[in-house]
Design a protein around this motif. Structure first.
Motif, short mmCIF file in Angstrom:
data_model
loop_
_atom_site.label_atom_id
_atom_site.label_comp_id
_atom_site.label_asym_id
_atom_site.label_seq_id
_atom_site.Cartn_x
_atom_site.Cartn_y
_atom_site.Cartn_z
N LYS A 49 0.82 -1.21 0.00
CA LYS A 49 0.00 0.00 0.00
C LYS A 49 0.85 1.26 0.00
CE LYS A 49 -4.03 -1.72 2.40
NZ LYS A 49 -4.59 -1.80 3.74
N GLY A 50 2.15 1.09 0.20
CA GLY A 50 3.02 2.26 0.12
C GLY A 50 3.30 2.90 1.47
N ALA A 51 3.16 2.17 2.56
CA ALA A 51 3.41 2.76 3.87
C ALA A 51 4.90 2.84 4.18
CB ALA A 51 2.71 1.95 4.96
N PHE A 52 5.69 1.97 3.57
CA PHE A 52 7.12 1.91 3.92
C PHE A 52 7.99 2.38 2.76
CE2 PHE A 52 5.42 -2.12 6.01
CZ PHE A 52 4.99 -1.43 7.12
N MET A 53 9.19 2.81 3.12
CA MET A 53 10.14 3.22 2.11
C MET A 53 10.92 2.00 1.63
SD MET A 53 12.74 6.35 2.53
CE MET A 53 11.44 7.55 2.62
N GLU A 54 11.22 1.97 0.35
CA GLU A 54 12.02 0.87 -0.16
C GLU A 54 13.46 1.05 0.32
OE1 GLU A 54 12.40 0.25 -4.59
OE2 GLU A 54 14.37 -0.11 -3.74
N LEU A 55 14.05 -0.03 0.84
CA LEU A 55 15.31 0.14 1.56
C LEU A 55 16.55 -0.36 0.82
CD1 LEU A 55 14.23 -0.90 5.17
CD2 LEU A 55 14.23 1.35 4.15
N ASP A 56 16.39 -0.87 -0.40
CA ASP A 56 17.52 -1.52 -1.07
C ASP A 56 18.77 -0.65 -1.09
OD1 ASP A 56 15.61 -3.35 -1.41
OD2 ASP A 56 15.54 -3.31 -3.60
N ASP A 57 18.64 0.63 -1.55
CA ASP A 57 19.81 1.50 -1.65
C ASP A 57 20.32 1.91 -0.28
OD1 ASP A 57 19.64 1.34 -4.32
OD2 ASP A 57 18.60 3.26 -4.59
N LEU A 58 19.37 2.28 0.59
CA LEU A 58 19.76 2.72 1.93
C LEU A 58 20.53 1.62 2.64
CD1 LEU A 58 16.50 4.46 3.14
CD2 LEU A 58 18.70 5.55 2.72
N LEU A 59 20.06 0.38 2.44
CA LEU A 59 20.68 -0.74 3.12
C LEU A 59 22.12 -0.92 2.65
CD1 LEU A 59 19.78 -2.85 5.17
CD2 LEU A 59 19.15 -4.35 3.30
N SER A 60 22.35 -0.79 1.36
CA SER A 60 23.71 -0.99 0.89
C SER A 60 24.60 0.20 1.28
CB SER A 60 23.73 -1.21 -0.62
OG SER A 60 23.16 -0.10 -1.27
N LYS A 61 23.98 1.40 1.42
CA LYS A 61 24.80 2.58 1.76
C LYS A 61 25.05 2.71 3.26
CE LYS A 61 23.63 5.78 -1.65
NZ LYS A 61 22.65 6.81 -1.92
N TYR A 62 23.99 2.55 4.06
CA TYR A 62 24.14 2.84 5.50
C TYR A 62 23.94 1.61 6.37
CZ TYR A 62 23.47 7.57 3.73
OH TYR A 62 23.58 8.74 3.04
N GLY A 63 23.63 0.46 5.76
CA GLY A 63 23.27 -0.69 6.58
C GLY A 63 24.26 -1.84 6.50
N LYS A 64 25.52 -1.48 6.34
CA LYS A 64 26.55 -2.51 6.19
C LYS A 64 26.54 -3.49 7.36
CE LYS A 64 29.72 -3.64 3.24
NZ LYS A 64 29.11 -4.96 3.30
N GLY A 65 26.47 -2.94 8.57
CA GLY A 65 26.49 -3.79 9.76
C GLY A 65 25.35 -4.79 9.77
N ILE A 66 24.19 -4.36 9.27
CA ILE A 66 23.02 -5.24 9.26
C ILE A 66 23.26 -6.40 8.30
CG2 ILE A 66 20.59 -5.40 8.63
CD1 ILE A 66 20.33 -2.48 9.53
N THR A 67 23.68 -6.09 7.08
CA THR A 67 23.90 -7.17 6.11
C THR A 67 24.99 -8.12 6.57
OG1 THR A 67 25.10 -5.50 4.88
CG2 THR A 67 22.99 -6.18 3.99
N ASP A 68 25.94 -7.62 7.36
CA ASP A 68 27.00 -8.49 7.84
C ASP A 68 26.54 -9.44 8.95
OD1 ASP A 68 28.69 -7.43 6.06
OD2 ASP A 68 29.75 -6.11 7.45
N THR A 69 25.72 -8.94 9.88
CA THR A 69 25.37 -9.76 11.04
C THR A 69 24.16 -10.65 10.81
OG1 THR A 69 24.21 -7.85 11.86
CG2 THR A 69 26.32 -8.35 12.90
N LEU A 70 23.24 -10.19 9.97
CA LEU A 70 21.96 -10.88 9.85
C LEU A 70 22.11 -12.13 8.99
CD1 LEU A 70 19.19 -10.07 10.93
CD2 LEU A 70 18.72 -8.99 8.76
N ASP A 71 21.47 -13.22 9.43
CA ASP A 71 21.38 -14.42 8.60
C ASP A 71 20.74 -14.02 7.27
OD1 ASP A 71 20.65 -16.85 7.43
OD2 ASP A 71 20.48 -17.81 9.39
N PRO A 72 21.41 -14.27 6.13
CA PRO A 72 20.89 -13.78 4.84
C PRO A 72 19.47 -14.24 4.54
CG PRO A 72 22.87 -15.16 4.54
CD PRO A 72 22.71 -14.95 6.00
N ALA A 73 19.08 -15.36 5.15
CA ALA A 73 17.72 -15.85 4.91
C ALA A 73 16.67 -14.83 5.34
CB ALA A 73 17.50 -17.15 5.66
N PHE A 74 16.98 -14.02 6.35
CA PHE A 74 16.02 -13.02 6.82
C PHE A 74 15.74 -11.97 5.75
CE2 PHE A 74 17.11 -14.25 11.26
CZ PHE A 74 15.82 -14.41 11.71
N LEU A 75 16.81 -11.38 5.19
CA LEU A 75 16.60 -10.32 4.20
C LEU A 75 16.03 -10.88 2.91
CD1 LEU A 75 19.74 -8.08 4.76
CD2 LEU A 75 17.35 -7.49 5.14
#
Lengths: 495, 312
Positions: A121-147
């Motif tokens: 419905k458009g309530a959330f922002m798409e995070l693909d770019d933000l995640l690669s730019k500012y979310g390095k720690g998240i992609t490193d720690t999180l089990d890839p199955a989650f994302l």
């Protein structure tokens, strides 16, 4: 008379006009200040508005002040944390998102403030770019199955919490009764296998409810559902991904007959179809068994919270479902003014042990004290700051509680590794083509579901009735639409 | 120009009266008239826009009457419409008779202090929420520990599964509704009775009229206008069901839906998971339009027979 009426309506109209002008002015002003806020962002600290789930805590402000000191220094941002209680969260967030209330970060999941629907419905922002730019720690720690598992139409719209990944059901037993009658827990496997145990309890313990069941009970059946608690599903071991109506399958029929047998034998409360809570049974210990979703070391947790020993044995395999992957997430609002900062904050929350524990357990020396490096003990004031740990990001960097084994998080990782992918993992049904049918089917489901699933009515009679009504409400059209989308999804993902 | 001048002269002339009307008018303006613009959501597939509520409405796709379809798409449409209408008709008629009866009885009680006690006692249930009323009913109807089943047991009768038996629910629902609403409504009629000129009764007594004759020939005729107005207002809400009564009191028991499902609960159950506000707005608009038509028609009929009793 007529003239007076006319002049009064003129007055009304001028009032409407005036109020419209006033509100329009107000709107403009808000926009202006927002624009200003954006331009001065590089220096001025940013305040992030964060809505999350859970009962509002007395010491929230105190802790948030402490959090802000830290985040101000780390990422030049402060947070304004607002809590909404579990029962109200979905509805209130639904309204706030629809009306465009300013917010930056918000809790979403498969079971409260539905993630997939609101992403669409458009309530959330798409995070693909933000995640690669500012979310390095998240992609490193999180089990890839989650994302991977929480993508909607190929994009991420929220950051899942690092926690248990699969969902597994267990049979839980009140150990005192188990020991008293010398019953063997390992004999409990399928629903049918429970019968002799339940019979023993029913015959010997008149004041005890043998099976503590709720109205939303559903027997374990070998299906992966297109929408949870709706009759469209594929078989767990499916090869061709054919969507079926589970109420037409022989598996459902025989399972429901077993539940019906339990109901008639009095193993469950006669009022089960309207029972929404059995907390009184848990408190008084007047129950023998039930079924629950587990996580590693859950027996300890249950025993501690009930005050008497509870043991469990698996009732299903640990499967990774869409809904288990999306069990707890934080999204960035589509109308956020500071999405970059919000992502920086989420990154910090999921990687920084100090911040995560401050938000989870409160202030050291006030709400808890350290027993050793990573084990803590609650102090008396902990009741003023009791947060739902799972809802606030990475749980695997939180402190252990006294009595937790040292290897708790390793157990979690092992559990996550043991998960089997459910067939529809990664597929999200887009209901927009069948909203009318869903609304109608939902009503039929509400009418029959609880009474069938709990054995309150005879499946031999009511399955046919329910199926007839489901068909009239358009279930076949939903199944056809789901099948079409699943086939497309399979083709695109080489399933 | 002349009209505008006249307009301001009117304002100055009636400033006190207008000032008294102002708070109420503003309230209606903000909470009833302004939200009416929102009815266009009923014709849209509402999707969020990052620029706020108005932008969301403007940017959402027009879908014509699609949002109304779910109300009429199944044979449930007949059941929910029938339940909503019949229950409300029963509530209006039985509620009216009982409320007026109570008001007359209360006004005739000689001991005024005792009358006040009864009045307060009957008034109180109106302020309870339906959730609490639902639990009151549950304490009577629970199959294991309910009062009724305990009584049945002591009499040697078989206990009833109240929440699985649709036959009894029309009576239970009407009973519970009356228990909650009659006290409140009777106060309105009681106030009207108190306003009746006492000399009329004195004259009747001198003429030798009995209590019953006084009630029939003085009280009831003088109550007719207020009865008509109250009934007309209730008729306008005939397509709205009391959600709490039909959801909380039967404890959302699926087996009872054939007699407890009404428009409001149907909409709630259908949309609580999808959260399509376009469709819920459509349902609300449908109820309002039908209510509007009903009020206009019944007012028209009333005006034909008795011009003074009509609303407008």
């Amino acid at each position: 008379m007529n003239k007076k009426r006319k002049s009064f309506s003129l007055l009304l109209i001028s009032l409407v006009a005036l109020s419209l002008i006033v509100s329009a002015c107000g709107g403009n002003k808000a926009d202006n200040s927002a624009a200003k806020g954006n331009s001065g962002k590089s220096e001025k600290p940013v305040e992030l508005i964060w809505y999350t789930i859970g009962a509002p805590q007395k010491d929230l402000k105190r802790v948030v002040d402490e959090v802000n000191k830290y985040t101000l220094e780390k990422i030049n941002a402060t947070i304004d944390m607002k809590m909404i209680d579990f029962g109200d969260y979905t509805q209130k967030m639904q309204v706030m998102a629809a009306s465009g209330e300013p917010m930056d970060i918000m809790f979403t999941s498969s079971w409260a403030f539905d993630y997939v629907q609101n992403a669409r419905k458009g309530a959330f922002m798409e995070l693909d770019d933000l995640l690669s730019k500012y979310g390095k720690g998240i992609t490193d720690t999180l089990d890839p199955a989650f994302l991977e598992g929480s993508k909607v139409d190929g994009h991420n719209y929220a950051i899942p919490a690092n926690k248990e990944l699969p969902a597994q059901e267990v049979w839980r037993f009140n150990k005192e009764l188990l020991d008293k009658y010398n019953l063997d827990i390992s004999k409990a496997t399928t629903m049918e296998s429970l019968e002799p145990m339940l019979k023993t309890i029913k015959e010997n313990e008149p004041g005890i409810t043998p099976y503590a069941m709720l109205k939303d009970f559903m027997p374990v059946m070998p299906f992966d559902y297109v929408i949870e608690k709706m009759p469209m599903a594929v078989y767990m071991d499916t090869k061709d991904y054919k969507v079926v109506n589970i109420l037409e399958t022989p598996e459902a029929k025989s399972t429901l007959e077993t539940v019906r047998k339990f109901y008639q034998a009095g193993y469950v409360s006669p009022e089960v179809a309207t029972t929404t809570s059995v907390d009184d049974l848990y408190k008084s210990g007047k129950w023998f068994m039930d079924r629950a979703a587990t996580q590693p070391l859950a027996d300890n947790l249950w025993s501690a919270s009930y005050g008497y020993p509870v043991v469990s044995t698996p009732a299903s395999q640990p499967y990774i479902y869409n809904w288990s992957v999306m069990g707890s997430m934080q999204a960035i609002s589509a109308n956020s003014e500071h999405p970059e900062k919000a992502m920086e904050f989420l990154n910090l929350l999921n990687t920084d042990s100090y911040l995560r524990n401050l938000i989870d357990s409160g202030i050291e020396g006030v709400h808890y004290e350290k027993v050793n490096d990573n084990t803590v003990k609650n102090l008396a004031d902990a009741k003023n700051y009791d947060m739902p740990t799972f809802s606030l990001g990475n749980v695997m960097i939180t402190y252990l509680n006294e009595g937790d084994p040292e290897n708790k998080w390793d157990e979690f990782k092992k559990f996550n590794a043991s998960g089997i992918n459910a067939p529809l993992l990664g597929f999200n049904f887009d209901t927009s083509a069948v909203t009318n049918e869903i609304a109608a089917v939902q009503n039929v489901k509400e009418e029959f579901w609880s009474s069938l699933m709990t054995g309150t009515v005879d499946p031999n009679e009511y399955l046919a009735k329910a199926n007839e009504k489901f068909k009239a409400a358009g279930l076949d059209k939903i199944i056809a639409e789901a099948q079409k989308q699943i086939d497309e999804w399979r083709a695109a993902n080489n399933k | 120009m002349k009209m505008v001048g006249g307009f301001f002269r009117d304002i100055i002339k009636n400033k006190v009266l207008l000032l008294m009307v102002l708070p109420g008018a503003l309230w209606f303006l903000f909470f009833s008239y302004m939200p009416m613009f929102g009815t266009i959501i009923a014709f849209k597939q509402y999707r969020f826009s990052r620029d706020g509520f108005w932008a969301s409405i403007v940017n959402s796709k027009w879908v014509g009457l699609d949002n109304f379809k779910f109300l009429f798409s199944t044979n449930d449409a007949y059941i929910i419409t029938r339940n909503t209408l019949l229950y409300n008709v029963a509530f209006i008629i039985i509620g009216l008779i009982l409320s007026v009866l109570m008001a007359v009885v209360l006004s005739e009680i000689a001991n005024k202090r005792l009358a006040k006690v009864y009045q307060t006692g009957m008034f109180l249930p109106y302020f309870l929420s339906w959730v609490i009323v639902g639990y009151f009913a549950f304490s009577f109807l629970s199959s294991e520990r309910g009062l009724l089943n305990q009584v049945f047991k002591s009499l040697g009768w078989e206990s009833m599964q109240w929440y699985n038996d649709p036959k009894v629910w029309p009576y239970i629902l009407i009973l519970v509704y009356l228990w909650k609403a009659v006290g409140y409504n009777s106060v309105v009629y009681l106030a009207a009775i108190m306003g009746i000129d006492k000399s009329l009764y004195e004259a009747a007594m001198i003429d030798g009229a009995s209590k019953f004759q006084q009630i029939r020939n003085i009280t009831i005729p003088l109550l007719t206008p207020i009865i008509t107005i109250m009934t007309l207002l209730a008729v306008g809400k005939i397509f709205y069901a009391d959600f709490g009564l039909f959801y909380q009191v039967p404890r959302d028991s699926g087996t009872l839906y054939s007699v407890t499902n009404v428009i409001d609960t149907y909409v709630y159950r259908g949309l609580k998971t999808t959260g399509e506000i376009g469709m819920s707005t459509a349902a609300g608009l449908y109820q309002s339009v039908v209510g509007f038509v009903l009020v206009m028609t019944s007012n028209y009929i009333v005006r034909k027979f008795d011009k003074d009793s009509a609303l407008f």
